[in-house]
Design a protein around this motif. Structure first.
Motif, PDB file in Angstrom:
ATOM      1  N   CYS A  71       0.798  -1.235   0.000  1.00 35.44           N
ATOM      2  CA  CYS A  71       0.000   0.000   0.000  1.00 35.44           C
ATOM      3  C   CYS A  71       0.828   1.282   0.000  1.00 35.44           C
ATOM      4  N   TRP A  93      -2.602   1.635  -3.504  1.00 33.83           N
ATOM      5  CA  TRP A  93      -2.824   2.803  -2.648  1.00 33.83           C
ATOM      6  C   TRP A  93      -4.115   3.531  -2.991  1.00 33.83           C
ATOM      7  N   ILE A  96      -6.971   2.073  -1.131  1.00 40.01           N
ATOM      8  CA  ILE A  96      -6.935   2.506   0.271  1.00 40.01           C
ATOM      9  C   ILE A  96      -7.554   3.894   0.399  1.00 40.01           C
ATOM     10  N   THR A 109      -3.102   2.420   7.326  1.00 42.43           N
ATOM     11  CA  THR A 109      -1.977   1.811   6.640  1.00 42.43           C
ATOM     12  C   THR A 109      -0.824   1.723   7.627  1.00 42.43           C
ATOM     13  N   GLY A 117      -2.170  -2.374   4.520  1.00 42.48           N
ATOM     14  CA  GLY A 117      -3.491  -1.781   4.722  1.00 42.48           C
ATOM     15  C   GLY A 117      -4.290  -2.613   5.701  1.00 42.48           C
TER      16      GLY A 117
END
Length: 165
Positions: A71, A93, A96, A109, A117
């Protein structure tokens, strides 16, 4: 996968590893089990990671946890899609960032490995509000400039406290 010592575990991979040879989409269409823990470390493309998160939420037990690998890319090349380097996070990412905007899950994270994550089925107490909701089109410069807001980074020590609550 083999080093995880629990009685009931399922590893989904269409090529190698795990215990089930199919895509995660195929698995979730057939699945009837609920899980305490889901670990997502697959295709590394935002669209697929988003689907895997949403599918996992449908089969996650009340106090379950979703973990996602890769992540926190350290440079623009590590997150480029298509892949252009040996070490690669993909654009995980972005999934997320999107998850941080949901009301019904809490997303962090952990600053470990390549970024871990953590998604919990809890009311989001630190929701990310964004005007632009086109997450797929986020750029690495957005990540670079806003990564603390986007990723809600925590240490391993903070993670242990959060999981225990």
């Amino acid at each position: 996968f083999d080093k995880v010592k629990i009685d009931n575990k399922v590893g989904v991979d269409p090529v190698s590893g795990g215990s089930v040879r199919m895509t995660s989409d195929e698995f979730f269409k057939k699945n009837k089990e609920f899980f305490d823990l889901v670990f997502i470390d697959g295709l590394h493309h935002y669209d697929q990671v988003k689907k895997d998160i949403n599918n996992s939420l449908s089969f996650l037990k009340k106090d379950g946890v979703i973990l996602l690998h890769d992540c926190l890319p350290s440079n623009v090349f590590d997150q480029a899609v298509p892949r252009c380097t040996y070490k690669w996070n993909g654009d995980v990412w972005k999934a997320i960032v999107e998850a941080r905007t949901y009301n019904n899950i809490q997303t962090f994270t952990c600053i470990a490995d390549h970024g871990l994550g953590i998604i919990l089925k809890r009311k989001n107490s630190k929701i990310l509000t964004m005007k632009n909701k086109n997450f797929k089109n986020l750029k690495f410069s957005d990540y670079y400039n806003y990564h603390k807001d986007f990723m809600n980074p925590i240490t391993y020590g903070e993670l242990k406290k959060i999981i225990q609550n």
